[in-house]
Design a protein around this motif. Sequence first.
Motif, PDB file in Angstrom:
ATOM      1  N   ILE A  14      -4.817   1.643  -4.899  1.00 24.98           N
ATOM      2  CA  ILE A  14      -4.610   1.885  -6.323  1.00 24.98           C
ATOM      3  C   ILE A  14      -5.178   3.248  -6.697  1.00 24.98           C
ATOM      4  CG2 ILE A  14      -5.153   1.111  -8.661  1.00 24.98           C
ATOM      5  CD1 ILE A  14      -5.228  -1.735  -7.641  1.00 24.98           C
ATOM      6  N   THR A  57       0.294   7.135  -9.269  1.00 23.72           N
ATOM      7  CA  THR A  57       1.228   6.385 -10.118  1.00 23.72           C
ATOM      8  C   THR A  57       0.439   5.430 -10.999  1.00 23.72           C
ATOM      9  OG1 THR A  57       3.077   4.814 -10.186  1.00 23.72           O
ATOM     10  CG2 THR A  57       1.579   4.637  -8.316  1.00 23.72           C
ATOM     11  N   TYR A  75       1.760  -0.668 -11.057  1.00 24.69           N
ATOM     12  CA  TYR A  75       1.405  -1.496  -9.897  1.00 24.69           C
ATOM     13  C   TYR A  75       1.904  -2.930 -10.087  1.00 24.69           C
ATOM     14  CZ  TYR A  75      -1.461   2.363  -8.417  1.00 24.69           C
ATOM     15  OH  TYR A  75      -1.859   3.604  -8.014  1.00 24.69           O
ATOM     16  N   ALA A  85       1.849  -0.351  -5.022  1.00 18.74           N
ATOM     17  CA  ALA A  85       2.001   0.843  -5.845  1.00 18.74           C
ATOM     18  C   ALA A  85       3.489   1.135  -6.012  1.00 18.74           C
ATOM     19  CB  ALA A  85       1.303   2.030  -5.182  1.00 18.74           C
ATOM     20  N   ILE A 136       3.108  -0.306  -0.871  1.00 19.94           N
ATOM     21  CA  ILE A 136       3.688   0.852  -1.538  1.00 19.94           C
ATOM     22  C   ILE A 136       5.201   0.697  -1.587  1.00 19.94           C
ATOM     23  CG2 ILE A 136       3.676   3.381  -1.643  1.00 19.94           C
ATOM     24  CD1 ILE A 136       1.668   3.290   0.696  1.00 19.94           C
TER      25      ILE A 136
END
Length: 341
Positions: A9, A14, A17, A170, A310
């Motif tokens: 994270i 970004t 999540y 993510a 991800i």
Amino acid sequence: MTSARRQLIDANATPFYHVINRCVRRAFLCGEDKLTGRSYEHRRGWIVDKIKALSAIFCIDICAYAVMSNHYHLVLKIDVDKAKSLTQKDIISRWCQITKGHVVATKYMNGDDLIDGEVMLLDALLSEWYERLSSISWFMRCLNEEIARKANREDECNGAFWEGRFKSQALLDEQALLACMMYVDLNPIRAGIADSVQSSDFTSIQERVNALNPHINSPQLVKTTADNLQPVLSKALAKFDGSTLLSQQTGIPFHFADYLELIDWTGRAIRLDKKGYIDNQRPKLLNELGISPDAWLTSAKEFRRQYSGISGRWDSMCEFKKQHNSGKWCKGKASSQALHP
């Protein structure tokens, strides 16, 4: 090997999540236990109410949620701008809604004079609390601890209630965010426990549609009302702001009317018994993002299994792994390339 949460994270990479948590025991998180006949349906309300309460305290918005029988899904957005706007008193006030705070913070809020040592201690506390108010890990900790305690009291037992620490993904770009939100919102339909978004209880899409107009009964009718449709929602749910670039958005980077069109089309395709799901015209969002219908439908059904921690363009996924020292191998190359032509 399990990765440290700081490797998974990073709000600078970004703000979006996808998080999941699952109940460890055979006893249901919510729903009805067919073996004993006991209903746990009320626990769904616990979770929805708690995530909204926590969102009002933390600098974290809810993009999508779905509460299932033994697990739940959330798509969260770290609101960096909101965090930057917090004053020292805002930080203390918010944090003291979660914990007892600290006597030095109480003195500061009351306007009492602080000695040098207390000022240094307060600065350290403010820095720590400020970071935690933007932390998905702390958000989930506060959510899961309360639900576990309430469930254990109700079940008259002790021990672990959750399977383990929450899983996170993510979401690095628009395609990944859109696919994940669709995956979460369509969870009850995909599981066969609902046949429409209106009957998908305890999901964000049901809440959004119901907030538009109690007289509107289908996404197709909703779509025709306005291009910039925006339901009146609680502040916890992030708004659709219309931009299709994550770098230019303040909420969810799509128009809600386009999202409704896509979720209706996708839901019909997932439910093979639903007539009219095949048509020659792709939804507007698929055209804008250049996603093929086949790749999109596969993603809507299997997003959680397609990736690990991800999701996004393949090169962005590899760069994320490299920057966070979390290994070189990424899961989901073929899926990523299909979703990002």
